[in-house]
Design a protein around this motif. Structure first.
Motif, PDB file in Angstrom:
ATOM      1  N   PHE A 181      29.626  43.798  34.114  1.00 22.50           N
ATOM      2  CA  PHE A 181      30.095  42.548  33.520  1.00 22.50           C
ATOM      3  C   PHE A 181      31.620  42.617  33.531  1.00 22.50           C
ATOM      4  CE2 PHE A 181      30.888  39.789  29.724  1.00 22.50           C
ATOM      5  CZ  PHE A 181      30.319  38.638  30.238  1.00 22.50           C
ATOM      6  N   PRO A 182      32.283  41.632  34.118  1.00 23.44           N
ATOM      7  CA  PRO A 182      33.742  41.757  34.264  1.00 23.44           C
ATOM      8  C   PRO A 182      34.456  41.791  32.913  1.00 23.44           C
ATOM      9  CG  PRO A 182      32.976  39.569  34.925  1.00 23.44           C
ATOM     10  CD  PRO A 182      31.756  40.399  34.690  1.00 23.44           C
ATOM     11  N   GLY A 183      35.525  42.544  32.852  1.00 24.05           N
ATOM     12  CA  GLY A 183      36.326  42.624  31.621  1.00 24.05           C
ATOM     13  C   GLY A 183      36.676  41.239  31.066  1.00 24.05           C
TER      14      GLY A 183
ATOM     15  N   THR B 204      44.265  50.351  39.346  1.00 23.53           N
ATOM     16  CA  THR B 204      44.869  49.287  38.543  1.00 23.53           C
ATOM     17  C   THR B 204      43.746  48.426  37.977  1.00 23.53           C
ATOM     18  OG1 THR B 204      45.096  48.108  40.588  1.00 23.53           O
ATOM     19  CG2 THR B 204      47.100  49.081  39.674  1.00 23.53           C
ATOM     20  N   HIS B 205      43.025  49.010  37.095  1.00 29.08           N
ATOM     21  CA  HIS B 205      41.818  48.421  36.547  1.00 29.08           C
ATOM     22  C   HIS B 205      41.935  48.640  35.051  1.00 29.08           C
ATOM     23  CE1 HIS B 205      37.440  47.718  36.505  1.00 29.08           C
ATOM     24  NE2 HIS B 205      37.712  47.111  37.626  1.00 29.08           N
ATOM     25  N   HIS B 206      41.282  47.797  34.272  1.00 33.12           N
ATOM     26  CA  HIS B 206      41.447  47.962  32.828  1.00 33.12           C
ATOM     27  C   HIS B 206      40.573  49.064  32.244  1.00 33.12           C
ATOM     28  CE1 HIS B 206      44.250  44.808  32.569  1.00 33.12           C
ATOM     29  NE2 HIS B 206      43.410  43.890  32.990  1.00 33.12           N
TER      30      HIS B 206
ATOM     31  N   THR C 270      33.348  36.630  47.271  1.00 31.35           N
ATOM     32  CA  THR C 270      33.242  37.783  46.374  1.00 31.35           C
ATOM     33  C   THR C 270      32.008  37.563  45.507  1.00 31.35           C
ATOM     34  OG1 THR C 270      34.757  36.656  44.881  1.00 31.35           O
ATOM     35  CG2 THR C 270      35.692  38.361  46.302  1.00 31.35           C
ATOM     36  N   VAL C 271      31.659  38.564  44.711  1.00 28.01           N
ATOM     37  CA  VAL C 271      30.498  38.408  43.841  1.00 28.01           C
ATOM     38  C   VAL C 271      30.813  37.367  42.769  1.00 28.01           C
ATOM     39  CG1 VAL C 271      28.971  39.534  42.186  1.00 28.01           C
ATOM     40  CG2 VAL C 271      29.682  40.762  44.252  1.00 28.01           C
ATOM     41  N   GLU C 272      31.886  37.576  42.035  1.00 30.17           N
ATOM     42  CA  GLU C 272      32.311  36.586  41.038  1.00 30.17           C
ATOM     43  C   GLU C 272      32.978  35.424  41.762  1.00 30.17           C
ATOM     44  OE1 GLU C 272      31.626  36.956  37.901  1.00 30.17           O
ATOM     45  OE2 GLU C 272      31.132  39.101  37.785  1.00 30.17           O
TER      46      GLU C 272
ATOM     47  N   LYS D 150      44.507  33.385  34.147  1.00 29.10           N
ATOM     48  CA  LYS D 150      43.480  33.547  33.097  1.00 29.10           C
ATOM     49  C   LYS D 150      43.198  35.025  32.851  1.00 29.10           C
ATOM     50  CE  LYS D 150      40.243  30.575  34.677  1.00 29.10           C
ATOM     51  NZ  LYS D 150      38.977  29.872  34.695  1.00 29.10           N
ATOM     52  N   ARG D 151      43.013  35.772  33.970  1.00 25.58           N
ATOM     53  CA  ARG D 151      42.764  37.213  33.839  1.00 25.58           C
ATOM     54  C   ARG D 151      43.890  37.896  33.065  1.00 25.58           C
ATOM     55  NH1 ARG D 151      39.174  39.934  37.514  1.00 25.58           N
ATOM     56  NH2 ARG D 151      38.116  38.321  38.635  1.00 25.58           N
ATOM     57  N   LYS D 152      45.131  37.521  33.422  1.00 22.60           N
ATOM     58  CA  LYS D 152      46.291  38.159  32.807  1.00 22.60           C
ATOM     59  C   LYS D 152      46.314  37.869  31.298  1.00 22.60           C
ATOM     60  CE  LYS D 152      51.216  38.507  33.681  1.00 22.60           C
ATOM     61  NZ  LYS D 152      51.972  37.495  32.960  1.00 22.60           N
TER      62      LYS D 152
ATOM     63  N   VAL E  58      35.951  34.408  33.912  1.00 21.26           N
ATOM     64  CA  VAL E  58      36.037  34.264  35.376  1.00 21.26           C
ATOM     65  C   VAL E  58      34.788  33.591  35.946  1.00 21.26           C
ATOM     66  CG1 VAL E  58      37.667  36.160  35.734  1.00 21.26           C
ATOM     67  CG2 VAL E  58      35.209  36.639  35.760  1.00 21.26           C
ATOM     68  N   ARG E  59      33.904  33.152  35.051  1.00 26.65           N
ATOM     69  CA  ARG E  59      32.715  32.425  35.530  1.00 26.65           C
ATOM     70  C   ARG E  59      32.780  30.944  35.158  1.00 26.65           C
ATOM     71  NH1 ARG E  59      28.283  37.200  34.266  1.00 26.65           N
ATOM     72  NH2 ARG E  59      29.189  38.643  35.773  1.00 26.65           N
ATOM     73  N   ILE E  60      33.862  30.574  34.474  1.00 30.18           N
ATOM     74  CA  ILE E  60      34.125  29.152  34.227  1.00 30.18           C
ATOM     75  C   ILE E  60      35.335  28.812  35.084  1.00 30.18           C
ATOM     76  CG2 ILE E  60      34.961  27.469  32.537  1.00 30.18           C
ATOM     77  CD1 ILE E  60      33.398  29.123  30.405  1.00 30.18           C
TER      78      ILE E  60
HETATM   79  P1  XMP Z   1      33.927  40.871  43.109  1.00 30.64           P
HETATM   80  O1  XMP Z   1      33.978  39.534  42.469  1.00 30.64           O
HETATM   81  O2  XMP Z   1      35.289  41.487  43.292  1.00 30.64           O
HETATM   82  O3  XMP Z   1      33.136  41.813  42.094  1.00 30.64           O
HETATM   83  O4  XMP Z   1      33.140  40.887  44.394  1.00 30.64           O
HETATM   84  C1  XMP Z   1      32.674  43.095  42.360  1.00 30.64           C
HETATM   85  C2  XMP Z   1      32.138  43.658  41.069  1.00 30.64           C
HETATM   86  O5  XMP Z   1      33.200  43.857  40.123  1.00 30.64           O
HETATM   87  C3  XMP Z   1      32.962  43.091  38.960  1.00 30.64           C
HETATM   88  N1  XMP Z   1      34.257  42.520  38.543  1.00 30.64           N
HETATM   89  C4  XMP Z   1      35.028  42.997  37.552  1.00 30.64           C
HETATM   90  N2  XMP Z   1      34.855  44.032  36.706  1.00 30.64           N
HETATM   91  N3  XMP Z   1      36.925  43.541  35.649  1.00 30.64           N
HETATM   92  C5  XMP Z   1      35.797  44.305  35.764  1.00 30.64           C
HETATM   93  O6  XMP Z   1      35.644  45.244  34.973  1.00 30.64           O
HETATM   94  C6  XMP Z   1      37.181  42.485  36.462  1.00 30.64           C
HETATM   95  O7  XMP Z   1      38.201  41.828  36.351  1.00 30.64           O
HETATM   96  C7  XMP Z   1      36.172  42.208  37.466  1.00 30.64           C
HETATM   97  N4  XMP Z   1      36.083  41.279  38.442  1.00 30.64           N
HETATM   98  C8  XMP Z   1      34.892  41.494  39.085  1.00 30.64           C
HETATM   99  C9  XMP Z   1      31.973  42.027  39.361  1.00 30.64           C
HETATM  100  O8  XMP Z   1      31.220  41.550  38.243  1.00 30.64           O
HETATM  101  C10 XMP Z   1      31.138  42.757  40.378  1.00 30.64           C
HETATM  102  O9  XMP Z   1      30.169  43.565  39.758  1.00 30.64           O
END
Ligand code: XMP
Length: 512
Positions: free
Chosen positions: A390-392, A343-345, A508-510, A296-298, A397-399
């Motif tokens: 807020f994740p990209g 490796t982040h968007h 993880t958080v999400e 889904k992310r990809k 990723v919340r559904i």
């Molecule tokens: P996790 O779920 O890894 O989240 O414990 C830590 C923090 O990162 C945010 N997060 C993202 N931010 N793209 C983003 O820009 C992503 O794919 C992504 N995944 C998680 C998450 O909301 C939390 O603040």
């Protein structure tokens, strides 16, 4: 306008920008430059002071970053930190050795010189942060020892007359209890700074530099609605107005009404061209039947850039490409290699078939809270400036499981209720992040006399300093009770609410 400034000369340490940021916090403008910058340029820049950073090398290794000893005779005050301290000793003719034991972590420092300007108002004993194996063995001529630790006889040295100071520890990190006081003493006591630089000055200088660089050419910026790209947009709008085009890809996975809020903010408060690309349908089509989180992310990432670049290709004239990259985006955590990209968007690679005059990253040296301060000064609404992460991939990723229009709507409505209750109870400012998750689980409920079989909603709320670890937030039961009751009453197709009581790690958080 010319400001007083301090230059951080970087010898490969991981704290170069942190030092700069501490200096800026004291109201003194600060630039970081690599150790390859010639001494003549430093002299011409007429800084009030120079700070040598730490670094992972040994000064007696010929391949280590060195610098001409002429720098010690410019008459400009210098503070050497860690490797920078050893380098100062080495350049001045002192001896540096490899100690038998490394010193690492919180170490007790004893100030041995009562009248050192660097240690004014610093207690005779305090804790500092150390991380070194090499140490100064013999002082260069004209220097005296001003502080020691159990394992480090020269924890600090100085040549007061030449205004040269060196510390083996790291005053810039918060573990050094009086480190900030020492930096203050260097800036104001030694360098004679006035400290009249403010965020307004950063804005003025950056706007002037952007105007000069951009001239009359166009600039495009991808706006996500997040803090960094919003502040970059506001800054560019101040600099070049309608030469700026912001492209906002609305993938339909934002929180309730968020797309409209972003659009209204930028079209009503700022002078720029604003392009909103509504493509929720395309995203949903691309995601149909997909349940694997990574997949889904990809898809969301690829689809996002496909839409974004095809919009950019429609621009008629070649111009600049701007991004809201901030300093932490440029650093691979822990390594301090400022040019390696996560490796982040957050930092985008531009496609080869699109020509740009250059990349513009006006916030590249700032930390998140500095970016927020710039945003406030530029008049961005508080909700936007203090927005939670807020994740990209957004609600994608919340559904959990397949994403459908119906699930997005349920989640958006539940999440809106949660945010509303948290704001009403003043909890929105106390917590690092909170949101709803839709786990795609149906459970049995009862409404009136009827059996229901509907969605479960989970609430996730955390407190954290850095998001690497997190604790679940201890929200009072009565607030949780109200959120639960409101969600089940106000949001159609939800008959049960649960609260996530897991720390990170192991969760993880999400949820995805
Ligand atoms: P996790 O779920 O890894 O989240 O414990 C830590 C923090 O990162 C945010 N997060 C993202 N931010 N793209 C983003 O820009 C992503 O794919 C992504 N995944 C998680 C998450 O909301 C939390 O603040």
């Amino acid at each position: 306008m010319e400001h007083e400034k301090v230059i951080v000369l970087n010898f490969g340490g991981q704290y170069d920008q942190l030092i700069a940021r501490r200096v800026r916090d004291h109201g003194v403008y600060c630039d970081v430059v690599p150790y390859t910058v010639p001494v003549e340029e430093l002299r011409k820049a007429r800084p009030s002071g120079i700070i040598f950073t730490g670094g992972p090398n040994s000064v007696f290794d010929p391949s280590s970053p060195h610098y001409t000893a002429d720098i010690l005779s410019l008459g400009i005050p210098i503070l050497g930190i860690c490797y920078g301290a050893q380098l100062m000793a080495w350049m001045g003719g002192g001896v540096v050795e490899t100690a038998e034991r490394s010193e690492y972590g919180n170490i007790r420092l004893r100030v041995t010189s009562a009248d050192s300007l660097l240690f004014r108002d610093v207690p005779r004993e305090s804790v500092v942060w150390m991380s070194h194996t090499d140490r100064i063995k013999t002082l260069p001529e004209g220097f005296s020892v001003t502080a020691e630790t159990e394992d480090c006889p020269v924890a600090a040295m100085e040549n007061k007359q030449k205004r040269l100071y060196a510390v083996q520890f790291h005053p810039e990190v918060t573990h050094s209890a009086f480190g900030d006081r020492m930096l203050y003493n260097f800036l104001f006591g030694v360098c004679g700074c006035k400290g009249d630089w403010q965020m307004e000055s950063f804005i003025e200088d950056t706007v002037a530099a952007l105007r000069k660089q951009i001239g009359d050419k166009p600039v495009v910026l991808g706006l996500s609605g997040g803090v960094d790209s919003s502040v970059a947009a506001a800054l560019l709008s101040r600099a070049v107005g309608r030469q700026l085009t912001c492209v906002f890809v609305d993938h339909g996975l934002m929180r309730k009404d968020e797309g409209d809020i972003v659009e209204n903010t930028f079209t009503s408060l700022f002078d720029m061209n604003f392009v909103r690309v509504n493509c929720a349908d395309e995203f949903l089509a691309a995601l149909r039947g997909v349940t694997d989180p990574e997949q889904k992310r990809k898809i969301i990432g690829e689809e996002f850039y496909r839409v974004f670049w095809s919009e950019i290709r429609r621009q008629k004239e070649t111009g600049f490409f701007a991004q809201g990259t901030i300093y932490p985006d440029r650093v691979e955590s822990g390594k301090g290699d400022a040019d390696k990209i996560k490796t982040h968007h957050n930092r985008v690679k531009t496609p080869e078939d699109i020509e740009f005059l250059g990349i513009i990253e006006p916030l590249r040296d700032l930390f998140k809270d500095e970016v927020r301060r710039v945003g406030e000064k530029l008049g961005l609404p508080k909700e936007l400036v203090w927005r939670q992460p807020f994740p990209g991939p957004g609600l994608g990723v919340r559904i959990i499981g397949e994403i459908t229009r119906e699930k997005i709507e349920v989640l958006q409505n539940a999440d809106w209720v949660l945010r509303d209750e948290m704001a009403k109870n003043g909890y929105d400012k106390q917590l690092s992040q909170f949101f709803c998750v839709l786990p795609t689980v149906s459970t049995v409920g009862v409404m009136g006399d009827h059996r229901t079989y509907d969605h479960l909603i989970a609430i996730r709320a955390v407190t954290t300093d850095d998001f690497m670890t997190a604790d679940w937030a201890k929200i009072p039961y009565d607030i949780l009770a109200r959120v639960s009751s409101r969600i089940t009453n106000e949001v159609k197709h939800v008959n049960r609410v649960v609260y996530d009581v897991t720390t990170k790690p192991p969760a993880t958080v999400e949820w995805e």
